[in-house]
Design a protein around this motif. Structure first.
Motif: not given
Length: 194
Positions: A86-87, A89-94, A168, A171
């Motif tokens: 989950d983290e 995913e947050t990091i890679t979308e920055q 993604r 995920r």
């Protein structure tokens, strides 16, 4: 009035930013200009660019960040391990995400004697140990092998997100991690089906 950081901190900040955005082969002059320091400061504090790169890698708190994410997920090892994705995913979308600093440096530094290689391998070993500990708590039959597999998933997410962020990958990898975790509690040498 806020006091301006000293030359050492400014060099580290500039190198951390520039080597992440442009790779470890970014020029010394660019680092010095961004830091606003003289060349002498680089040699005085780090002995040269190689020493600066080592300190940038040593001072990165990525492993601590993994621990924080896992700790925030509670005490269930399964939930702690899945929280990593989950983290990710947050990091890679920055905006500005450029992959794993350590993997990029390892690939870019062709000289096997470069002192940064030790920092890079130490970091990867630390992550593997973190994952192995959690996998053992989860009852995985082979936590050491599973930790290596887990690290492959994490590295894969960080690399794949650079080239195909729309896929993604965090995920997708989380689903694979769940399959691995489903092995927890199963015998290490199950009898073959008859």
């Amino acid at each position: 009035m806020t006091e301006r950081p000293g030359p050492r901190e400014r060099l580290l900040t500039a190198a951390r930013d520039l080597t992440y955005r442009h790779g470890v082969h970014v020029g010394v002059d660019a680092i010095l200009e961004a830091a606003g320091v003289a060349r002498r400061s680089l040699y005085q504090h780090f002995g040269g660019k190689d020493g600066l790169i080592v300190e940038v890698l040593r001072g990165d708190l990525s492993a601590a960040r993994y621990r924080q994410v896992m700790d925030a997920a509670g005490t269930d090892p399964r939930e702690r391990l899945l929280a990593v994705f989950d983290e990710l995913e947050t990091i890679t979308e920055q905006p500005g995400f450029r992959g794993c600093r350590y993997t990029a440096a390892e690939l870019a530094l062709a000289d096997p004697g470069h002192p940064a290689h030790g920092e890079i391998r130490g970091y990867k070993d630390e992550l593997r140990e973190i994952f192995a500990g959690e996998l053992a708590k989860a009852g995985h039959p082979d936590p050491d092998l599973a930790a290596e597999q887990y690290l492959v998933l994490v590295d894969g997410v960080l690399a794949h997100a650079v080239t195909r962020p729309e896929a993604r990958p965090a995920r997708a990898a989380k689903g694979l991690a769940e399959l691995m975790l489903n092995l927890a509690g199963t015998p290490s040498n199950p009898s073959p089906p008859r």
